[in-house]
Design a protein around this motif. Sequence first.
Motif, PDB file in Angstrom:
ATOM      1  N   PRO A 105       0.816  -1.225   0.000  1.00  0.00           N
ATOM      2  CA  PRO A 105       0.000   0.000   0.000  1.00  0.00           C
ATOM      3  C   PRO A 105       0.848   1.274   0.000  1.00  0.00           C
ATOM      4  CG  PRO A 105      -0.482  -1.390   1.931  1.00  0.00           C
ATOM      5  CD  PRO A 105       0.470  -2.149   1.087  1.00  0.00           C
ATOM      6  N   TYR A 106       2.009   1.222   0.670  1.00  0.00           N
ATOM      7  CA  TYR A 106       2.840   2.423   0.710  1.00  0.00           C
ATOM      8  C   TYR A 106       3.360   2.763  -0.677  1.00  0.00           C
ATOM      9  CZ  TYR A 106       6.623   5.620   1.798  1.00  0.00           C
ATOM     10  OH  TYR A 106       7.447   6.705   1.827  1.00  0.00           O
ATOM     11  N   THR A 107       3.755   1.744  -1.425  1.00  0.00           N
ATOM     12  CA  THR A 107       4.222   1.987  -2.786  1.00  0.00           C
ATOM     13  C   THR A 107       3.116   2.634  -3.616  1.00  0.00           C
ATOM     14  OG1 THR A 107       5.447  -0.061  -2.527  1.00  0.00           O
ATOM     15  CG2 THR A 107       5.430   0.916  -4.708  1.00  0.00           C
ATOM     16  N   ARG A 108       1.897   2.133  -3.422  1.00  0.00           N
ATOM     17  CA  ARG A 108       0.771   2.687  -4.169  1.00  0.00           C
ATOM     18  C   ARG A 108       0.559   4.161  -3.831  1.00  0.00           C
ATOM     19  NH1 ARG A 108      -3.453  -1.588  -2.686  1.00  0.00           N
ATOM     20  NH2 ARG A 108      -1.849  -3.181  -2.848  1.00  0.00           N
ATOM     21  N   GLN A 109       0.634   4.431  -2.524  1.00  0.00           N
ATOM     22  CA  GLN A 109       0.448   5.808  -2.054  1.00  0.00           C
ATOM     23  C   GLN A 109       1.528   6.725  -2.646  1.00  0.00           C
ATOM     24  OE1 GLN A 109       0.510   5.738   2.230  1.00  0.00           O
ATOM     25  NE2 GLN A 109       0.154   7.934   2.333  1.00  0.00           N
ATOM     26  N   LEU A 110       2.756   6.221  -2.626  1.00  0.00           N
ATOM     27  CA  LEU A 110       3.889   6.971  -3.134  1.00  0.00           C
ATOM     28  C   LEU A 110       3.697   7.292  -4.615  1.00  0.00           C
ATOM     29  CD1 LEU A 110       6.366   7.714  -1.489  1.00  0.00           C
ATOM     30  CD2 LEU A 110       7.510   5.682  -2.335  1.00  0.00           C
ATOM     31  N   LEU A 111       3.311   6.271  -5.382  1.00  0.00           N
ATOM     32  CA  LEU A 111       3.148   6.450  -6.820  1.00  0.00           C
ATOM     33  C   LEU A 111       2.004   7.406  -7.125  1.00  0.00           C
ATOM     34  CD1 LEU A 111       3.803   2.811  -8.013  1.00  0.00           C
ATOM     35  CD2 LEU A 111       5.127   4.834  -8.643  1.00  0.00           C
ATOM     36  N   ALA A 112       0.955   7.327  -6.305  1.00  0.00           N
ATOM     37  CA  ALA A 112      -0.195   8.201  -6.553  1.00  0.00           C
ATOM     38  C   ALA A 112       0.134   9.655  -6.249  1.00  0.00           C
ATOM     39  CB  ALA A 112      -1.376   7.744  -5.692  1.00  0.00           C
ATOM     40  N   ALA A 113       1.155   9.868  -5.415  1.00  0.00           N
ATOM     41  CA  ALA A 113       1.457  11.232  -4.978  1.00  0.00           C
ATOM     42  C   ALA A 113       2.311  11.995  -5.973  1.00  0.00           C
ATOM     43  CB  ALA A 113       2.169  11.182  -3.628  1.00  0.00           C
ATOM     44  N   VAL A 114       3.004  11.290  -6.881  1.00  0.00           N
ATOM     45  CA  VAL A 114       3.926  11.959  -7.788  1.00  0.00           C
ATOM     46  C   VAL A 114       3.153  12.823  -8.789  1.00  0.00           C
ATOM     47  CG1 VAL A 114       5.699  11.641  -9.544  1.00  0.00           C
ATOM     48  CG2 VAL A 114       5.563  10.084  -7.599  1.00  0.00           C
ATOM     49  N   PRO A 115       3.440  14.119  -8.849  1.00  0.00           N
ATOM     50  CA  PRO A 115       2.737  14.957  -9.812  1.00  0.00           C
ATOM     51  C   PRO A 115       3.202  14.657 -11.245  1.00  0.00           C
ATOM     52  CG  PRO A 115       4.337  16.253  -8.585  1.00  0.00           C
ATOM     53  CD  PRO A 115       4.410  14.878  -8.037  1.00  0.00           C
ATOM     54  N   VAL A 116       2.241  14.621 -12.151  1.00  0.00           N
ATOM     55  CA  VAL A 116       2.543  14.307 -13.548  1.00  0.00           C
ATOM     56  C   VAL A 116       2.250  15.539 -14.386  1.00  0.00           C
ATOM     57  CG1 VAL A 116       1.818  12.909 -15.502  1.00  0.00           C
ATOM     58  CG2 VAL A 116       2.039  11.867 -13.253  1.00  0.00           C
ATOM     59  N   PRO A 117       3.139  15.914 -15.286  1.00  0.00           N
ATOM     60  CA  PRO A 117       2.926  17.153 -16.044  1.00  0.00           C
ATOM     61  C   PRO A 117       1.861  17.016 -17.126  1.00  0.00           C
ATOM     62  CG  PRO A 117       4.976  16.126 -16.709  1.00  0.00           C
ATOM     63  CD  PRO A 117       4.426  15.295 -15.599  1.00  0.00           C
ATOM     64  N   ASP A 118       0.677  16.644 -16.727  1.00  0.00           N
ATOM     65  CA  ASP A 118      -0.430  16.524 -17.671  1.00  0.00           C
ATOM     66  C   ASP A 118      -1.708  16.842 -16.903  1.00  0.00           C
ATOM     67  OD1 ASP A 118      -2.647  15.588 -19.104  1.00  0.00           O
ATOM     68  OD2 ASP A 118      -1.394  14.148 -20.196  1.00  0.00           O
TER      69      ASP A 118
END
Lengths: 315, 552, 329
Positions: free
Chosen positions: B518-531
């Motif tokens: 779950p932490y990996t998921r949270q981490l990945l969801a938090a990264v801002p994407v330039p779109d």
Amino acid sequence: MPSSASNPVWRRLRADRAAMAGLAVVVLLLLLAAAAPLVTALEGQNPTAFHNELIDSATGGVPIGPFGGASARHWLGVEPGTGRDVLARLVYGAQVSLSVSLGATVVQVALGTLVGLAAGLGNRLADTVLSRTMDLTIAFPGLVFAISLMAVVPGSFPRPVLLMLVLGVLGWGGTARLVRGQALSLRSLDHVAAARLSGARSWRTARREILPGLAAPVITYAALLLPGNVTAEAGLSFLGVGVRPPTASWGQMLSGATTWYQADPTYVLLPAGLLFATVLAFTLLGEGLRTALDPRAKSRLRRTRSRRSRQVAST
Amino acid sequence: MTSDLLEVADLTVDFGAVRAVDGLSFTLAAGRSLGLVGESGSGKSTVAAALLGLHRTSGAEVGGTILLDGTDVQQASDAELRLLRGARAAMVFQDPLSALDPYWSIGAQIAEVYRVHTGSSRRAAAERAVQVLDRVGIPDAARRAAAHPHEFSGGMRQRALIAMALACSPKLLIADEPTTALDVTVQAQILDLLHELRVEHRMALLLVTHDLGVVAGNTDRVLVMQGGRAVEHGPVAEVLGAPADPYTRELISAVPRLDARRAASSVAAGEVLLSVQELRKEYPVATRGLFGRRERLAALDGVSLDLHRGEALGVVGESGSGKTTLGRLLVRLLEPTAGRILFEGRDLAHASERELRPVRRELQMVFQDPLSSLNPRRTIGDAIADPLRVQDRIGEPQARTAVGELLERVGLPADWYGRYPHEISGGQRQRVGIARALALRPRVLVCDEPVSSLDVSTQAQVVRLLAELQREFGLTLVFVAHDLAVVRQVSDRIAVMRAGRVVELGVADEVYENPQHPYTRQLLAAVPVPDPVVEGDRRVARAVLASASAVQ
Amino acid sequence: MIRFLLRRAFSTLTVMLVLSVVVYLVFYAAPHDPARLVCGKGCDGVRLAVVRHKLGTDLPLWQQYWQFLHGLLAGRDFDAGTDVTHCSAPCFGYSFQTDQPVLGMITARLPLDASLAVGAAVVWLLLGIGAGVLAALRRGGIGERALTGVTLAGMAMPVFLVGLLLMMVCCGYLQWLPFPSYVPLTQDPLAWASNLALPWLSLALVMAAAYARMTRSALLETLAEDHIRTARAYGLGERRIVLGHALRGALTPVITLLAMDLGGLLGGAQLTESVFGFDGIGRLLVESVNTIDLPVVVGITLFAGFFIVIANAVADLLYALADPRVGLQ
């Protein structure tokens, strides 16, 4: 040391007019002290000969004539009470003042750097023990201790050397604390880690990566210690626990002045002015060096000083 | 009167002979948001400060006009400006610790601002402080208002600063790199909070940032700055989707993509070269009580992993996860408290410095801060040659030749031997750091946040160089970083770290595309994407994830 | 809070103990014949034998130290058969030359040094902080440069020089004030103040220079901090920023320095006393050195040392109270 690092320092120092004035006075004083025998020979006097014929025994020994009895033979007059030549005593006093304060500074800086390095680069136990010792010496009542020590040291010990050692041994704490702090922060930098990774031995790492970074702050600190040592020597001699008569010293002349300043103000103002000029010149030079060596170092020095590394205090 | 809240025309800011901002014009309507993007030195933060007239005391010269909510900032008196600052336009700064007064409680600082602008009673101001602190999500706000800034975590401090901005219900919020000092998950929370508040209070937002991803999800329009000038200005979807200016295009292409698969690894991973087992590293913390036992904090809490010959392992985690400690243990700059470090079957965990010396050449490191990792008093040539002198005892002519070759290999002129670190740029310094690490032809290269202090375009070049060198020298690479997108560009496998442990370890594409923990998921969801479109969806996804973890 | 105080008290006591050991070693163990130094100038063989006996110089070193420490904590008797000299706790030594306990000699002079220190501190704080704040706020003006010059000159003037010149001018030529001679506060407050005015001013001028420099640089540093920018960005007035936010941080180190300086002065202001001819603790020390009265010298050294150690602890406590980041854990 690469020349590109020392050139801007000299350039910044040269641009600082106050520091250059300080430097000029310091050089002049050093020359005067070194040439003391020459100066007195030129005047044809020496610092210890009594001249009873030049003082007025009716008033208790006030020099005869205006401005403390200044004449072609005694350019700056004679000492009240004894008739000794003031110029000769002043230049020989400069010898004492400068040699004691320079010597004391060397002792302070050498001891402080050694202890500070040992604490900063040694293991945790060494650091704890040495840091406590530093705290203790910094907290010691310097002037009290210096005065007290004069009571137990045999009278045969040469006084100027004793003063040097006493001031040095009591005043190394500030330098040690500075060096330790610098060494610790330099040690944590990554270029030191990189040197370790290259497999370099620890002394090589210390010599190449850490010691050069200490030079500037230590020189700066030493330059600021110096005027304090001039004051401390003058203070001890003023109290009568400094150099022993008949050796001349400014502080001693001033302590004699307490009783003479109404009758013979020249005799007070000359050593007072000289002492003031010396301390001020060293201070100006030190301040100039500080800004020239590291324009951003101000805050660091303030912090080390605020934790009271005031030297053998002057109250 | 125009409908625009903020009108900036022909703004210039000069610091002595240096022109930091050069003829900038833009407008911002009430309730809308504008992103000010640029790399370091582009003048974006200078613009933000100029809007509130903060350059008045600094000796900078400001030209042009700034019209903010009907006030001409340039012409206004100091008193008029004070009425504007904090009340109608409020500012949030990058480093929330230094931006708050350490001597005052958080509540008192907010109350003071409120009182200055509303003239309310002390009591009402204190109540308002608690109210806004509660609104920005400080738990138990009434009690926490009495805490001092150092007692708050980084994210909480930034919330407190936002609360301060909110206190007088301003029409414009200026946020200067508000999340740069924060971890990525905290960044996402703060950005989501800003978004909510903006909608709720119909505030206009001027967001200053270097991160195109942050702009994408939080602003309507973008202004791209370079060297004090605007190079592109338009709706966020257009600028990011179809950039017209070459600089913008370059900037966008340099941004590492979280979803970009890495080209198949060219080096076939071999046998286990370096292996750590149950590795622990503890640090003593302050002694409790008079004779209390010394408490210890585990920076690394039992980590085991194998490093195969020729592979690239990415280690990601937020601050305090222990990733840097792991990196330094791998090259034995630190000694572990417990556990084993096996290099070619030999345990190096407690080897002495003397025993390590011959192994050192095999294990090298590239450091995070390229400035502090180079001795300011020595030339870059000496820095690179030192390992060769120490280990191979080579003569000066050979050292010069070797350094020249290495400099060339990392993309620097071969004749730069005599340059000093302060004479070259950050990216160039990092190349020097890489050349030094490669001088001894190590087999394992640990890179600790090698690009995190660099601008995005330089970042891309250095990452590309590292990937090339790995192939060329057959290096076994450990790439430690907080930026998940950067790590993906170079890694075959990924280890995700949290609180001193590895929570997920796997092949890179699998970890990114199908995270298990779950932490990996949270981490990945938090990264801002330039779109902007993707970011909108991700904000919704984050909310779902957050409520899911709240239920748990 | 209690834990902090306990820990601080514990370390303070440890330092005092170490100090007593060092002082003992330097002054009683290191000299060739401490009994002669205790007996003093013009001491005959009979007296010397008695003193030697009373000190117990034939005992092992650690036993002698134990007696020394015991005297400090619980008092001691200097015993030479029929001739017993009692010195009650805390025994800082016994002067056989003047035939009185050292502590009494010190406390008799303490009011003078306390008057001197406290009065001077008030003056130098007003002068130093005031000048420092002004210099920091009016940067780059002629006023600041003049002030820098004055403070540098002040730092270059030893207190005996300032005192001497002030006395020369004010008492000698202008005759504004009488030549100072100490009058106790309880006896005549007005005479107390007018006699101490010059000593206060001399001490204060020397100290104020350091305080002004420190205040100025600390305030400039604080004013450059980010939270001051925040205060500006939120519309706070300059007055409120300086008085409410900047000065508090800037004055914290000044408070601790003050504690240390006061602690130092209470152990005797040797030079100031000497210039103005005051019979204080510092003067007593110098005289005892000249007459070689070792117990008095040691007693004063120890006394002054203890004051500084205590001042150190007070400074730390004040710092912890003033700065929430340090905290009283």
